[in-house]
Design a protein around this motif. Structure first.
Motif, PDB file in Angstrom:
ATOM      1  N   UNK A 133       0.336  -3.427   8.845  1.00 47.99           N
ATOM      2  CA  UNK A 133       0.320  -1.961   8.832  1.00 47.99           C
ATOM      3  C   UNK A 133       1.671  -1.419   8.388  1.00 47.99           C
ATOM      4  N   UNK A 134       2.741  -1.982   8.952  1.00 44.61           N
ATOM      5  CA  UNK A 134       4.092  -1.543   8.592  1.00 44.61           C
ATOM      6  C   UNK A 134       4.373  -1.819   7.125  1.00 44.61           C
ATOM      7  N   UNK A 135       4.017  -3.022   6.659  1.00 40.17           N
ATOM      8  CA  UNK A 135       4.279  -3.380   5.269  1.00 40.17           C
ATOM      9  C   UNK A 135       3.458  -2.529   4.297  1.00 40.17           C
ATOM     10  N   UNK A 136       2.266  -2.108   4.740  1.00 41.31           N
ATOM     11  CA  UNK A 136       1.458  -1.214   3.901  1.00 41.31           C
ATOM     12  C   UNK A 136       2.166   0.114   3.689  1.00 41.31           C
ATOM     13  N   UNK A 137       2.733   0.653   4.773  1.00 42.67           N
ATOM     14  CA  UNK A 137       3.488   1.904   4.654  1.00 42.67           C
ATOM     15  C   UNK A 137       4.754   1.720   3.813  1.00 42.67           C
ATOM     16  N   UNK A 138       5.414   0.580   4.000  1.00 45.47           N
ATOM     17  CA  UNK A 138       6.617   0.305   3.204  1.00 45.47           C
ATOM     18  C   UNK A 138       6.271   0.248   1.716  1.00 45.47           C
ATOM     19  N   UNK A 139       5.149  -0.414   1.418  1.00 44.36           N
ATOM     20  CA  UNK A 139       4.721  -0.511   0.020  1.00 44.36           C
ATOM     21  C   UNK A 139       4.403   0.857  -0.558  1.00 44.36           C
ATOM     22  N   UNK A 140       3.719   1.736   0.218  1.00 40.24           N
ATOM     23  CA  UNK A 140       3.394   3.071  -0.267  1.00 40.24           C
ATOM     24  C   UNK A 140       4.664   3.865  -0.551  1.00 40.24           C
ATOM     25  N   UNK A 141       5.629   3.773   0.354  1.00 38.72           N
ATOM     26  CA  UNK A 141       6.888   4.499   0.170  1.00 38.72           C
ATOM     27  C   UNK A 141       7.619   3.991  -1.071  1.00 38.72           C
ATOM     28  N   UNK A 142       7.654   2.667  -1.230  1.00 33.43           N
ATOM     29  CA  UNK A 142       8.310   2.075  -2.401  1.00 33.43           C
ATOM     30  C   UNK A 142       7.634   2.528  -3.696  1.00 33.43           C
ATOM     31  N   UNK A 143       6.306   2.604  -3.676  1.00 31.72           N
ATOM     32  CA  UNK A 143       5.570   3.045  -4.850  1.00 31.72           C
ATOM     33  C   UNK A 143       5.916   4.484  -5.217  1.00 31.72           C
ATOM     34  N   UNK A 144       5.906   5.358  -4.210  1.00 35.27           N
ATOM     35  CA  UNK A 144       6.192   6.769  -4.466  1.00 35.27           C
ATOM     36  C   UNK A 144       7.608   6.946  -4.983  1.00 35.27           C
ATOM     37  N   UNK A 145       8.570   6.260  -4.351  1.00 38.58           N
ATOM     38  CA  UNK A 145       9.965   6.339  -4.793  1.00 38.58           C
ATOM     39  C   UNK A 145      10.105   5.802  -6.213  1.00 38.58           C
ATOM     40  N   UNK A 146       9.416   4.695  -6.497  1.00 39.97           N
ATOM     41  CA  UNK A 146       9.476   4.096  -7.828  1.00 39.97           C
ATOM     42  C   UNK A 146       8.936   5.048  -8.890  1.00 39.97           C
ATOM     43  N   UNK A 147       7.774   5.651  -8.609  1.00 36.27           N
ATOM     44  CA  UNK A 147       7.181   6.578  -9.571  1.00 36.27           C
ATOM     45  C   UNK A 147       8.105   7.770  -9.825  1.00 36.27           C
TER      46      UNK A 147
END
Length: 380
Positions: A133-147
């Motif tokens: 669950x935590x890693x899913x949120x981390x991945x979403x945040x990384x994606x948004x920041x990357x975009x």
């Protein structure tokens, strides 16, 4: 075949087809931008893949490949960024120093692969854990920041490219600036739409079929980017230089004065170049060549493009595009006035004066004279 499967399948296979065609053309023409655009199409296809297969009733991705690191979203930002660099500079090459851009994806891939290789049971345990669950949120945040990070950098390149091109090309029709702008705009709109849909999904717990809408939007974006990117106009050579972070030397056009600068305040070397340029234009009428660019003119004058650009900026108070099109407009007016019997149309005179399209002529005339060609000729 259904309303759900057909659009996604078309977008999916269209993207894969463009991926192959762009890679072939890129290797054939030694054009890195085509190769990178091909990989962008591949990423878009992978983004469509899960739902395309799901609506077709193919569950291989959720059964045998459950837990495999299928997502390539973290690759999207860097590859789009490198595509913009390669498209605006034919001499751009990927170097080892660029590899850090792919570290977030490598971290995601290793993390997912580590658990996937331990078998389906371990994957199921992971999916039910707090870590996942935590890693899913981390991945979403990384994606948004990357975009946000990479699309903002692409927007910066687009603005610099528009400004830089005015000092390089006499015919801006060779460059489809709308492609760069619309590429960024379409991706921003789709990404915002997807994030909104994901939030709505969490709140209202949408079913599989309601998630179809943001995949349909992606299919539309993929088709647009594929066909426009494959067919866009581009000059034979271009070389926008950015900053050292991108591997280039900073070289932005000078801020142009509103009026011609006094030659007393200009470097004598630039004054001599400007004098020679004026003589050549009067004698050889190089401005009549529709695709004349700064590099070709610099070779003709046996000087370097940067020095010639500076001479035009500082002595004539214009950028290269304004200077050449100004000469073309003067030529047009002379031809029109000499044609007392009006045997030729305005467009015919414009084409004979170095312009290569009606749109380019009208736009340049309005910008330089402040009036449309017909308005100007009626009151001269």
């Amino acid at each position: 075949m259904s309303i759900y499967t057909t659009p996604l399948q078309f977008g999916y296979f269209f993207s894969l087809l463009l991926w192959i065609l762009l890679l072939i053309r890129g290797y054939k023409n030694q054009r890195l931008s085509d190769k990178l655009l091909g990989w962008i199409m591949f990423i878009l296809a992978m983004e469509l893949q899960d739902y395309t297969f799901g609506f077709a009733g193919i569950n291989f991705l959720w059964d045998e490949l459950n837990g495999f690191p299928r997502s390539v979203s973290l690759l999207f930002g860097p590859i789009v960024y490198f595509y913009f660099l390669a498209q605006t500079n034919r001499s751009f090459v990927l170097k080892k120093t660029h590899l850090w851009h792919f570290l977030p994806y490598v971290a995601y891939f290793v993390y997912k692969l580590f658990f996937f290789l331990q078998g389906p049971e371990r994957v199921e345990i992971l999916h039910q854990s707090t870590l996942d669950l935590v890693m899913t949120y981390v991945q979403r945040i990384c994606l948004i920041v990357s975009f946000i990070y990479y699309l903002s950098k692409c927007s910066s390149i687009y603005r610099k490219y528009r400004k830089w091109s005015l000092d390089q090309f006499s015919n801006l029709e060779l460059i489809d600036f709308r492609w760069f702008r619309n590429f960024i705009f379409s991706m921003i709109v789709w990404l915002i739409f997807r994030e909104v849909m994901l939030v709505i999904d969490v709140i209202f717990k949408l079913d599989f079929y309601q998630d179809w809408w943001w995949n349909l939007a992606l299919a539309a974006v993929a088709i647009y980017i594929g066909q426009k990117g494959f067919s866009q106009k581009q000059p034979a050579s271009n070389s926008l230089y950015l900053d050292k972070v991108d591997g280039f030397i900073k070289d932005e056009p000078s801020v142009l004065p509103e009026k011609t600068v006094s030659t007393k305040s200009v470097d004598p070397e630039k004054v001599q170049i400007a004098k020679k340029l004026k003589e050549i234009m009067e004698n050889d009428s190089l401005y009549l060549q529709p695709e004349l660019n700064l590099q070709e003119l610099a070779q003709y004058l046996q000087t370097n493009p940067a020095l010639l650009s500076a001479a035009i900026n500082q002595v004539f108070g214009k950028n290269f595009n304004e200077y050449i099109n100004g000469l073309r407009i003067d030529e047009f007016v002379r031809k029109y006035n000499a044609d007392s019997n009006r045997r030729f149309t305005l467009l015919s005179h414009a084409m004979d004066s170095g312009f290569n399209s009606k749109a380019t002529f009208n736009r340049a005339f309005k910008k330089i004279k402040g009036k449309s060609p017909q308005e100007f000729l009626n009151f001269q």
